[in-house]
Design a protein around this motif. Structure first.
Motif, PDB file in Angstrom:
ATOM      1  N   ALA A 181     -19.402  16.999  26.926  1.00 18.13           N
ATOM      2  CA  ALA A 181     -19.307  18.399  26.511  1.00 18.13           C
ATOM      3  C   ALA A 181     -17.977  18.700  25.831  1.00 18.13           C
ATOM      4  O   ALA A 181     -17.902  19.554  24.933  1.00 18.13           O
ATOM      5  N   GLN A 182     -16.916  18.009  26.237  1.00 20.15           N
ATOM      6  CA  GLN A 182     -15.610  18.254  25.624  1.00 20.15           C
ATOM      7  C   GLN A 182     -15.612  17.893  24.145  1.00 20.15           C
ATOM      8  O   GLN A 182     -14.915  18.518  23.344  1.00 20.15           O
ATOM      9  N   ARG A 211     -18.216  18.192  22.091  1.00 18.29           N
ATOM     10  CA  ARG A 211     -18.873  19.310  21.394  1.00 18.29           C
ATOM     11  C   ARG A 211     -17.948  20.515  21.316  1.00 18.29           C
ATOM     12  O   ARG A 211     -17.863  21.178  20.263  1.00 18.29           O
ATOM     13  N   ASP A 212     -17.238  20.795  22.391  1.00 21.80           N
ATOM     14  CA  ASP A 212     -16.296  21.917  22.383  1.00 21.80           C
ATOM     15  C   ASP A 212     -15.197  21.709  21.342  1.00 21.80           C
ATOM     16  O   ASP A 212     -14.777  22.664  20.677  1.00 21.80           O
ATOM     17  N   ARG A 244     -16.579  22.475  17.927  1.00 19.45           N
ATOM     18  CA  ARG A 244     -16.737  23.924  17.776  1.00 19.45           C
ATOM     19  C   ARG A 244     -15.385  24.575  17.483  1.00 19.45           C
ATOM     20  O   ARG A 244     -15.276  25.448  16.606  1.00 19.45           O
ATOM     21  N   ALA A 245     -14.350  24.116  18.187  1.00 18.43           N
ATOM     22  CA  ALA A 245     -13.010  24.669  17.975  1.00 18.43           C
ATOM     23  C   ALA A 245     -12.483  24.345  16.580  1.00 18.43           C
ATOM     24  O   ALA A 245     -11.645  25.084  16.044  1.00 18.43           O
TER      25      ALA A 245
END
Length: 410
Positions: A176-177, A179-180, A183-184
């Protein structure tokens, strides 16, 4: 299936494959296993870092990723600099020509959207951008499958990575990190999924029963100098990491524990040599692993594993061996948390041998409990990866997915 009047789908695989990094090759092996099982009609070839290795080991045609064979060597003379510049232009044409011949191109796993280790923007990030831009222009679907990503400080590298991700037709991440992080960096990740690392899809060797005391300890090592933002203190970081690791291995030997040194890339050999020379004990030996399967066999025979490379950790966790991570990036922390071992991470940049020994002993005290936890987490990872490959078929092989659905209908 492909009928007689249909042209088989052409699939390309792309990346620093066959270049000596066992983790990258393990991701390729997992994707090839999926293609051969679910899409045996597909015609597969590679554009990669080590074409001779890929062709020999995996039985697919392969071409060299870069026209300039010295792409990853530092250029100081005018001639070498000019050759590198020319190579960028040649690679743009070569990449587009290769992409044009395919219906689908897959980038299998790997940390292609991160710079947690030293990385120059005009090396692989530029190559990945050429691939994704060519795919968009030529209407070839490019898929970034189970990749790693992280925040990037260097502006040129960040721009190339961001646009590569935006131009890809399909993206999924190994945590998940990742993907985050994308996104950032301004990438729309609303439709992107997270699945376990592709290496969890590889066959698992039969685990050995824990040996009697004193049990074997596998210690994975790395030619570690910090990341892209650590260049100014790279040697200090390396010295601290190596000194701490040597002290830890020596302490294990003083307790009578046999130690097996593991690597994950051919560049790690000097670290192995330094440990062997300094500790100078018959209890310390070095493995010669040529694949993730070899690494899994090594870690399955151990009571406990302490490792730094990401795919060394995966191999140990996958076979259910209690593991302590020397963590150099958020991806290692995320992996350990996913597998229920979040408490057993130690910073690779600040190795404290005494503290590492404390964590190691605490880990061993909970060994039976943690082995059960790993069994459960591995089962869950395998189930989630089945969904990854189902999603990949739906996104990249819609005709095959439709045919499969018809076959499964009552």
């Amino acid at each position: 299936m492909t009928s007689a009047d249909e042209t088989p789908v052409r699939v390309g695989v792309f990346g620093l494959l066959g270049s000596g990094n066992l983790g990258n090759d393990g991701s390729l092996e997992a994707v090839l296993g999926y293609l051969r099982a679910e899409h045996p009609e597909a015609v597969v070839d590679a554009l990669c870092g080590g074409p001779e290795v890929v062709a020999t080991r995996y039985g697919i045609p392969a071409r060299r990723l870069h026209w300039n064979r010295g792409e990853y060597r530092t250029a100081s003379r005018a001639g070498a600099i000019a050759t590198k510049g020319l190579g960028k232009l040649v690679d743009a044409v070569r990449t587009a020509a290769w992409v044009r011949r395919h219906n689908v191109v897959i980038v299998p796993g790997m940390g292609v959207l991160e710079a947690t280790l030293p990385l120059r923007p005009w090396g692989f990030p530029y190559a990945l951008f050429l691939l994704c831009a060519s795919g968009r222009l030529l209407r070839t679907r490019v898929a970034l499958v189970g990749v790693g990503a992280a925040a990037i400080g260097n502006r040129p590298t960040r721009v190339l990575v961001r646009w590569s991700a935006r131009l890809a037709a399909y993206r999924s991440y190994r945590d998940a990190q990742s993907r985050d992080a994308m996104r950032a960096m301004g990438v729309d990740t609303a439709r992107d999924e997270v699945h376990p690392d592709l290496a969890f899809a590889l066959p698992t060797p039969r685990a050995s029963a824990p040996s009697g005391p004193p049990g074997l300890v596998c210690v994975g090592v790395m030619d570690f100098h910090g990341g892209n933002d650590d260049r100014a203190r790279a040697e200090e970081i390396h010295r601290r990491y190596l000194d701490g690791t040597i002290r830890f291995v020596r302490a294990l030997v003083e307790d009578g524990r046999p130690v097996r040194l593991l690597t994950g890339d051919k560049c790690d050999a000097p670290v192995v040599a330094a440990i062997l020379d300094t500790v100078d004990s018959p209890l310390v030996t070095a493995a010669e692993a040529a694949s993730l399967a070899d690494l899994m066999k090594e870690t399955a025979a151990a009571d406990t594993v302490v490792a730094i490379r990401y795919h060394n950790l995966i191999c140990a966790l996958k076979v259910g061996t209690p593991t302590l991570a020397l963590s150099y990036a958020a991806k290692s922390d995320a992996l350990m948390a996913q597998m229920g071992l979040a408490a057993y991470c130690h910073p690779a940049r600040e190795v404290d041998a005494d503290r590492l020994l404390e964590q190691f002993r605490a880990l061993e005290q909970r060994s039976p409990e943690l082995r059960q936890t790993l069994t459960e987490r591995n089962l869950a990872a395998a189930q989630r990866l089945e969904h990854q490959f189902t999603a990949l078929t739906a996104a990249l092989f819609p005709a095959a997915d439709h045919a499969h659905a018809l076959r499964e209908a009552p």
